[in-house]
Design a protein around this motif. Sequence first.
Motif, PDB file in Angstrom:
ATOM      1  N   GLY A   1       0.937  -1.180   0.029  1.00 46.66           N
ATOM      2  CA  GLY A   1       0.029   0.104  -0.088  1.00 46.66           C
ATOM      3  C   GLY A   1       0.959   1.076  -0.018  1.00 46.66           C
ATOM      4  O   GLY A   1       2.028   1.106   0.080  1.00 46.66           O
ATOM      5  N   LYS A   2       0.092   2.373  -0.070  1.00 52.77           N
ATOM      6  CA  LYS A   2       0.801   3.764  -0.112  1.00 52.77           C
ATOM      7  C   LYS A   2       1.575   4.047   1.134  1.00 52.77           C
ATOM      8  O   LYS A   2       1.004   3.417   2.339  1.00 52.77           O
ATOM      9  CB  LYS A   2      -0.295   4.824  -0.247  1.00 52.77           C
ATOM     10  CG  LYS A   2      -1.122   4.716  -1.741  1.00 52.77           C
ATOM     11  CD  LYS A   2      -0.352   4.820  -2.985  1.00 52.77           C
ATOM     12  CE  LYS A   2      -1.142   4.785  -4.104  1.00 52.77           C
ATOM     13  NZ  LYS A   2      -0.438   4.880  -5.295  1.00 52.77           N
ATOM     14  N   ALA A   3       2.655   4.730   1.201  1.00 54.48           N
ATOM     15  CA  ALA A   3       3.590   4.909   2.045  1.00 54.48           C
ATOM     16  C   ALA A   3       3.993   6.147   2.472  1.00 54.48           C
ATOM     17  O   ALA A   3       4.394   6.927   1.331  1.00 54.48           O
ATOM     18  CB  ALA A   3       4.274   3.860   2.028  1.00 54.48           C
ATOM     19  N   ILE A   4       4.239   6.540   3.728  1.00 55.16           N
ATOM     20  CA  ILE A   4       4.914   7.716   4.195  1.00 55.16           C
ATOM     21  C   ILE A   4       5.966   7.306   5.115  1.00 55.16           C
ATOM     22  O   ILE A   4       5.776   6.646   6.226  1.00 55.16           O
ATOM     23  CB  ILE A   4       4.041   9.050   4.804  1.00 55.16           C
ATOM     24  CG1 ILE A   4       3.179   9.476   3.674  1.00 55.16           C
ATOM     25  CG2 ILE A   4       4.990  10.061   5.167  1.00 55.16           C
ATOM     26  CD1 ILE A   4       2.118  10.495   4.152  1.00 55.16           C
ATOM     27  N   LEU A   5       7.224   7.795   5.001  1.00 58.68           N
ATOM     28  CA  LEU A   5       8.408   7.566   5.929  1.00 58.68           C
ATOM     29  C   LEU A   5       8.615   8.785   6.810  1.00 58.68           C
ATOM     30  O   LEU A   5       8.993   9.869   6.169  1.00 58.68           O
ATOM     31  CB  LEU A   5       9.614   7.147   5.211  1.00 58.68           C
ATOM     32  CG  LEU A   5      10.929   6.610   5.807  1.00 58.68           C
ATOM     33  CD1 LEU A   5      10.423   5.301   6.669  1.00 58.68           C
ATOM     34  CD2 LEU A   5      11.960   6.192   4.968  1.00 58.68           C
ATOM     35  N   ILE A   6       8.790   8.665   7.990  1.00 57.27           N
ATOM     36  CA  ILE A   6       9.121   9.895   8.683  1.00 57.27           C
ATOM     37  C   ILE A   6      10.335   9.688   9.585  1.00 57.27           C
ATOM     38  O   ILE A   6      10.276   8.638  10.303  1.00 57.27           O
ATOM     39  CB  ILE A   6       7.745  10.323   9.684  1.00 57.27           C
ATOM     40  CG1 ILE A   6       8.258  11.856  10.634  1.00 57.27           C
ATOM     41  CG2 ILE A   6       7.194   9.203  10.546  1.00 57.27           C
ATOM     42  CD1 ILE A   6       6.973  12.311  11.119  1.00 57.27           C
ATOM     43  N   SER A   7      11.238  10.619   9.650  1.00 55.42           N
ATOM     44  CA  SER A   7      12.633  10.421  10.213  1.00 55.42           C
ATOM     45  C   SER A   7      12.918  11.657  11.145  1.00 55.42           C
ATOM     46  O   SER A   7      12.563  12.645  10.963  1.00 55.42           O
ATOM     47  CB  SER A   7      13.578  10.423   9.157  1.00 55.42           C
ATOM     48  OG  SER A   7      14.887  10.093   9.624  1.00 55.42           O
ATOM     49  N   GLY A   8      13.644  11.430  12.081  1.00 58.14           N
ATOM     50  CA  GLY A   8      14.098  12.262  12.882  1.00 58.14           C
ATOM     51  C   GLY A   8      13.612  11.946  14.373  1.00 58.14           C
ATOM     52  O   GLY A   8      13.152  10.964  14.797  1.00 58.14           O
ATOM     53  N   HIS A   9      13.560  13.283  15.324  1.00 59.38           N
ATOM     54  CA  HIS A   9      13.119  12.997  16.617  1.00 59.38           C
ATOM     55  C   HIS A   9      12.093  13.639  17.232  1.00 59.38           C
ATOM     56  O   HIS A   9      11.602  13.323  18.256  1.00 59.38           O
ATOM     57  CB  HIS A   9      14.446  13.497  17.518  1.00 59.38           C
ATOM     58  CG  HIS A   9      15.849  13.076  17.243  1.00 59.38           C
ATOM     59  ND1 HIS A   9      16.420  13.385  15.969  1.00 59.38           N
ATOM     60  CD2 HIS A   9      16.771  12.270  17.820  1.00 59.38           C
ATOM     61  CE1 HIS A   9      17.811  13.118  15.983  1.00 59.38           C
ATOM     62  NE2 HIS A   9      17.778  12.231  16.909  1.00 59.38           N
ATOM     63  N   ASP A  10      11.441  14.203  16.332  1.00 58.37           N
ATOM     64  CA  ASP A  10      10.073  15.117  16.591  1.00 58.37           C
ATOM     65  C   ASP A  10       8.679  14.259  16.620  1.00 58.37           C
ATOM     66  O   ASP A  10       8.065  14.093  15.730  1.00 58.37           O
ATOM     67  CB  ASP A  10      10.140  16.199  15.789  1.00 58.37           C
ATOM     68  CG  ASP A  10       9.054  17.352  16.446  1.00 58.37           C
ATOM     69  OD1 ASP A  10       8.123  17.049  16.665  1.00 58.37           O
ATOM     70  OD2 ASP A  10       9.513  18.654  16.345  1.00 58.37           O
TER      71      ASP A  10
END
Length: 551
Positions: A243-252
């Motif tokens: 399926g469709k996807a979003i990747l989120i990186s970092g510390h927030d």
Amino acid sequence: MFCYQCEQAANGKGCQTKMGVCGKDESTAALQDLLIHSVSGIARHAHQARQMAGLQDRAIDVFVTEALFATVTNVDFDPERLRQTLLQGRQIAEKARALYEQACAKTGAKPEERRCPAMNGAMAEDLDALIESGQQVSVTRRREALGDDVAGLQEFMLYGLKGAAAYTCHAHDLGHDDDNLYAGFHEILDFYFARQADLGKTVDNCMKVGRINLRAMELLDAANTGAYGHPVPTSVRVEPLKGKAILISGHDLQDLHALLKQTEGKGINVYTHSEMLPAHGYPKLKAFKHLAGNYGSAWQLQAKEFDEFPGAIVMTTNCIQRPRDSYKGRLFTTNLVAWPGVQHIGPDKDFTPVIEAALAAPGFAADGPDKTITVGFGHEAVMSVAGKVIDAVKAGKIRRFFLVGGCDGAKPGRSYYTDFAQAIPKDCMILTLACGKYRFNKMDFGTIDGLPRLLDIGQCNDAYSAIQIATALAKAFNCGVNDLPLSLVLSWYEQKAVGILLTLLALGIKNIRIGPSLPAPVTPAVLQTLVTSFGLTPISTPDADLKAIFA
Ligand code: SF4
Ligand code: SF4
């Protein structure tokens, strides 16, 4: 340019050609140097106003910490955004000067003539003029004025403060502030601005930075757990779902929460990357069913991993690297992170462009294999099994604890940490935090008495949790932290790791092993002081270090 603020510093000495190893060019480097100089001048007036008459202004406090955070490695690579920050600094400097003059009026003191550098004529609007001004206040100039030992240790002190600033900014964004904490930032920057060639005072101020960073981590812990609950042990899928996807990186975590709310019901799976992994353990974040899992590993492999990720990507904090053209169009930055030409999500946190990019991208064609790892061993979770841990130690089932954690870099020598973790005897527990764990966190380390041998405490700021756990164990065993069967084997890469190291030293924790290389600003003479006073030891080989630890 000259920069030696991270572990990637060229040849272990410093980046001094037209481009740093991280991709920072000489214009950006000069603008960052100028921002540090300006912000120290602002902090100086703010410090004086507080000292003289107890006056303070939250806009100044926040600007100072955000400006420090913007100069952390792999955060803001965009000269135009830095120019805007410098121009905002001019207004903040006016406020700080007015506050100082108000304090003088209140106390009958005569205001000093010297103006804040952020207000002087060099703060032109023209980018080239700003770059030229930055070159006049470079680290090189400080080394010429103070000598390598003192200048290096003052830079090290500043780097620790930058790390603390990052944590303070996150806490502020969640509504948690502390006047004394901001006062500490201003005091240290006042000392930095004064350029005193005094090694003893510099060591004292390094310890103050350690205490400031401890408070910043404590504040952030309260902010994160207050908003999203205390982390609980949680299984996290490390393979994608169709399926469709979003990747989120970092510390927030706040950005992740906003993104999860905005993507709910849209048929998009959200994956964490790098330092966002511990988010899965927070009850109010894991409650979102479309927080589907963790993808990839630590920041330094992002070019390959982002290239292969079939969706949109959001960088909330460091560590961003030069983006490849293949994914630059579906990459987004927010907060203080910036790269020229990469779309930026503003303070209103409207993630619509991210969602549109995710829907336009192909997404994952099929589910990956069912594979999970466990996260979520913050101080509350570990304390809930403390009785079991203490019994296992008393029964001789747990011989020792190893904290193997810290920031991760890109150098091949970092296989030390993987080899070290694998070589730790099976009757010892391994605690991890920050992104160094990606070197070994998908390996199976087994269990001791039903407890997983590898417990992930969380992000780098969760060093606060590690300190709470160590303090509680010391209390249970009626001894000091240095008397516990505990060894700290830390990796450093950038300024948050410096802040954490200074915190541990300020707490009197001894015999820490650190690698993979020593910080370039710390000269052999200063290192000798740290070795003598704190037993700080550079790593050697996993076998030799384990032998020495068990000797
Ligand atoms: S931040 Fe690190 S890699 Fe970048 S220029 Fe400075 S020392 Fe070099
Ligand atoms: S732990 Fe350090 S190196 Fe790793 S992503 Fe966080 S700031 Fe970057």
